[in-house]
Design a protein around this motif. Structure first.
Motif, PDB file in Angstrom:
ATOM      1  N   CYS A  79      44.660  10.536  62.463  1.00  0.00           N
ATOM      2  CA  CYS A  79      44.250  10.978  63.800  1.00  0.00           C
ATOM      3  C   CYS A  79      43.906  12.463  63.802  1.00  0.00           C
ATOM      4  CB  CYS A  79      45.362  10.703  64.807  1.00  0.00           C
ATOM      5  SG  CYS A  79      45.590   8.964  65.231  1.00  0.00           S
TER       6      CYS A  79
ATOM      7  N   LYS B 269      40.326  14.193  64.670  1.00  0.00           N
ATOM      8  CA  LYS B 269      40.220  15.233  65.695  1.00  0.00           C
ATOM      9  C   LYS B 269      39.481  16.460  65.159  1.00  0.00           C
ATOM     10  CE  LYS B 269      41.136  16.710  69.861  1.00  0.00           C
ATOM     11  NZ  LYS B 269      40.613  16.007  71.060  1.00  0.00           N
TER      12      LYS B 269
ATOM     13  N   TRP C  30      46.472   1.448  66.898  1.00  0.00           N
ATOM     14  CA  TRP C  30      45.522   2.553  66.767  1.00  0.00           C
ATOM     15  C   TRP C  30      45.017   3.001  68.129  1.00  0.00           C
ATOM     16  CZ3 TRP C  30      44.269   6.042  63.319  1.00  0.00           C
ATOM     17  CH2 TRP C  30      44.653   5.832  61.992  1.00  0.00           C
TER      18      TRP C  30
ATOM     19  N   LEU D 295      45.656   6.947  69.076  1.00  0.00           N
ATOM     20  CA  LEU D 295      44.571   7.890  69.365  1.00  0.00           C
ATOM     21  C   LEU D 295      44.821   8.623  70.677  1.00  0.00           C
ATOM     22  CD1 LEU D 295      41.549   5.665  68.319  1.00  0.00           C
ATOM     23  CD2 LEU D 295      42.220   7.815  67.235  1.00  0.00           C
TER      24      LEU D 295
ATOM     25  N   SER E 230      45.415  12.237  69.351  1.00  0.00           N
ATOM     26  CA  SER E 230      44.107  12.883  69.418  1.00  0.00           C
ATOM     27  C   SER E 230      43.657  13.181  70.841  1.00  0.00           C
ATOM     28  CB  SER E 230      43.048  12.000  68.734  1.00  0.00           C
ATOM     29  OG  SER E 230      43.386  11.764  67.393  1.00  0.00           O
TER      30      SER E 230
ATOM     31  N   VAL F 154      37.674   4.840  73.859  1.00  0.00           N
ATOM     32  CA  VAL F 154      37.993   3.916  72.766  1.00  0.00           C
ATOM     33  C   VAL F 154      37.596   2.487  73.134  1.00  0.00           C
ATOM     34  CG1 VAL F 154      39.796   3.087  71.217  1.00  0.00           C
ATOM     35  CG2 VAL F 154      39.949   5.406  72.174  1.00  0.00           C
TER      36      VAL F 154
END
Length: 737
Positions: free
Chosen positions: A156, A160, A180, A184, A188, A195
């Protein structure tokens, strides 16, 4: 003798250079004679030094191709070489052109969570080093840390750092897509709308439409995609390969990258072009080479496409081969290890970073279940909200979590508990199937027989060796099954009932514990964990995973169990929210270890010398926010105390759970109305050997059931420190006997 200086006059001087890999960071260069021009060049070349012991120049690996070219073009000198092997030379040449992106690490400092902590502050020191290594390699890196060391947080962080090059693509096993998605957001600062997760055909069609719209409009920059990060599973890569290639992702992250080890599989053929065309390729795997060096080939091809590594060339150099296969066995391991460590891979084992780790690392793993199945529980949502408040109000009770509730409340909770177990079967099977790909030993606990049966079916389907111990297992078979798991490398999984197998077994051949369900009795969770976290455990740090489903009884069970555990802290280790047990003292082990190839050929668990376990100073858990102290009220650091010690411990001990009428066995499916004892319905208590009425009569290797009086509890391993009983405690124990 020492080479003599030769002035460069007249015809060119012939010089023979011999090059080898001296270490993971430097090449060795020996010259047949000393030429002033070459000497001056070597002295002034950045990072180069002369090793008197070997009479060789040490040249940084990444800089060697540049130096080689300059030496070949030196006036008055005719160079000839005994060079590195073609594969090594091509890999070094391809990686030498990468740009060092270390300056991008500043974005890790500026990514701040709601509490005001930067991403850098939340990472452990070795995780920061992994991110910096990846940036130094220009974003083309293999992070091969052992399981449980937080590869996801490093992934992550690297994503970023390259946020300006998004949209990014993440390819992961099916069971980790939801993880995930959450990671994120946590690491992040990705927004939900950033997403897109492909769970089904509808999601796939949505991505197709976005790609089609972009193709019609032309330039990508003019028509942004409706997402910034796309998460798909390996199953969908081959189905969507053309669409994914058309989107031309600059950043591609491959989780559990050993999934593409087979160069002939469909998912490998679909994934490799995406990685090779991307500007940044981030591979994560705790097992970069499961059994042989050839398993590294596809990973190297993905990260260094410019080296043009061919199967036949790789096999000839690094595989011993036999009459059946040219890719079997290994040779020139030292060279291969130095090459990948210098140019693409960072790998840390738990022993390497032990002082930064807590002895236990708990992780929440949120599973994605079919929406149609989840709808069946929709009517329970209001009940869940009301019961959560009720359970919080009784969380201080010294018994189990259901103690203090009215009969109808207990019945409602147990009905939800039973329904959730059936709902989770398919998702848990998928997760276990993915975990089996890692080729590690692990324990998986559950309560309900429906879920235990599902686990057994998943392991059978994968054709892996396993044992199963639940309330139906004859007591005389327990030791035989335990010995099989401990001694047979082909037995990968122990499918266990929490009530029946949570005590009385030493299963230290594994260092990973998976809970397919939670328990209403926190002490049972701790005892189950301690089947691996005890004397004889070589890994020092144990990974514990709780498989949960949002919107089910898991929500209130997780919150309520945390209430019962004192001083609960939270740590984000790269997969999800997790609870880390921070110890009051640490465990010291003798140093030493395996050879270089053992760092990436993980045929067996690390068996680094089983030294003494002496109490030491408090371990370094990294920066604030990484691990907060958690005291479970049952033991200090190092291996678990014996069950006898647990029996004389605080309120959560099994001594208290064993006393009283709530510890009666119950049938598995369906649940029956009743008090807290219903929570133990699934597997029932462990069966006790006939005649086992006194600790001295215990069968070797077995511990007594928690359902027996605490005075009978005797661990199969010697306790670390036996607490001295007070007269009042002795009197209570005599009364119980």
């Amino acid at each position: 003798g020492r080479p003599t200086a030769v002035p460069v006059m007249g015809p060119p001087v012939s010089v023979f250079g011999t090059v080898g890999l001296a270490s993971c960071t430097h090449c060795s260069l020996k010259l047949s004679r000393t030429v002033p021009q070459l000497q001056d060049m070597l002295r002034s070349f950045p990072g180069t030094s002369f090793d008197i012991a070997t009479c060789a120049w040490l040249v940084p690996i990444r800089s060697y191709p540049i130096l080689r070219e300059r030496m070949d073009n030196t006036p008055g000198v005719n160079m000839s070489w005994k060079d590195l092997t073609p594969i090594v030379h091509n890999v070094l040449k391809a990686t030498a052109m990468r740009k060092d992106d270390s300056n991008r690490y500043e974005r890790v400092h500026t990514t701040v969570d709601d509490a005001g902590q930067s991403l850098d502050e939340r990472m452990m020191p070795f995780q920061r080093e992994g991110v910096r290594f990846g940036l130094k390699q220009g974003g083309r890196v293999l992070i091969g840390d052992e399981m449980g060391l937080g590869k996801t947080v490093q992934g992550c962080a690297l994503l970023k750092c390259y946020e300006d090059e998004w949209p990014a693509l993440i390819i992961t096993p099916s069971s980790l897509r939801q993880q995930w998605y959450l990671a994120l957001q946590q690491w992040s600062n990705a927004l939900e709308c950033d997403v897109q997760v492909v769970f089904d055909k509808n999601d796939m069609d949505r991505v197709k439409r976005a790609a089609g719209a972009q193709a019609q409009k032309g330039a990508r920059s003019m028509v942004p995609l409706p997402f910034r990060i796309l998460i798909i599973s390996y199953d969908y890569v081959s189905k969507m390969s053309e669409i994914l290639l058309s989107l031309a992702f600059k950043c591609v992250l491959l989780d559990e990258a050993h999934y593409i080890k087979s160069y002939s599989s469909q998912r490998t053929k679909a994934s490799l072009p995406l990685l090779q065309r991307a500007k940044r390729a981030i591979l994560l795997t705790g097992t970069p080479a499961l059994s042989k060096p050839v398993d590294l080939l596809t990973l190297m091809q993905a990260l260094v496409p410019g080296a043009h590594i061919k199967l036949n060339d790789f096999a000839a150099r690094y595989c011993a081969g036999d009459m059946y296969s040219k890719t079997s066995g290994a040779k020139n391991q030292e060279e291969l290890f130095r090459l990948i460590t210098a140019t693409m891979m960072v790998r840390r084992r738990k022993n390497d970073v032990l002082k930064q780790l807590p002895p236990k690392r708990r992780q929440q793993v949120y599973l994605k279940v079919d929406e149609r199945d989840l709808q069946k529980l929709k009517g329970q949502q209001e009940e869940l909200s009301g019961l959560k408040e009720v359970l919080s109000s009784v969380s201080s009770h010294t018994g189990g979590l259901l103690a203090g509730l009215r009969m109808e409340q207990q019945q409602a909770i147990m009905r939800m508990y039973h329904d959730t177990a059936k709902l989770k079967v398919a998702a848990v099977q998928e997760y276990i199937k993915d975990l089996l790909e890692s080729d590690i030993k692990f324990l998986v606990f559950a309560h309900h027989h429906s879920l235990l049966d599902g686990l057994e079916k998943a392991v059978n389907t994968a054709k892996k060796g396993y044992i199963r111990i639940d309330g139906k297992t004859d007591a005389r078979q327990r030791e035989e099954l335990r010995a099989r798991f401990q001694g047979d490398d082909n037995v990968k999984v122990a499918v266990l009932g929490i009530a029946a197998a949570g005590v009385g077994l030493t299963l230290t051949a594994a260092s990973t514990v998976v809970f397919a369900e939670l328990s209403w009795v926190p002490g049972e969770i701790m005892q189950a964990e301690d089947r691996v976290h005890r004397i004889g455990q070589e890994s020092n740090s144990v990974n514990i995973q709780f498989l949960l489903v949002k919107g089910t009884i898991d929500d209130i069970m997780w919150d309520t169990v945390q209430h019962k555990l004192t001083n609960v802290g939270k740590v984000l280790d790269g997969k999800e929210d997790s609870l880390a047990v921070a110890s009051k003292s640490t465990v010291e082990r003798s140093s030493g270890g395996p050879g270089p190839m053992d760092a990436f050929l993980t045929r067996r668990p690390d068996t680094n010398a089983g030294g003494s376990r002496d109490a030491g100073s408090s371990p370094d858990l990294g920066q604030p926010g990484v691990a907060l102290t958690q005291n479970l009220g049952c033991h200090t650091s190092g291996p678990a105390l014996s069950d006898k010690q647990h029996a004389s411990g605080p309120a959560h001990s099994h001594r208290q759970h064993a006393s009283g009428p709530t510890q009666l066995p119950h049938p598995a499916d369906p649940p029956q109305p009743g008090a807290e004892a219903i929570a133990r319905q699934a597997t029932g208590p462990a069966q006790q050997l006939p005649g086992l009425q006194h600790p001295q009569q215990q069968v070797p290797g077995l511990e007594p059931s928690t359902h027996a009086p605490a005075a009978q509890a005797q661990a199969c391993n010697p306790p670390l420190q036996q607490p001295q009983q007070q007269p009042q405690q002795q009197q209570q124990q005599q009364q119980q006997q």
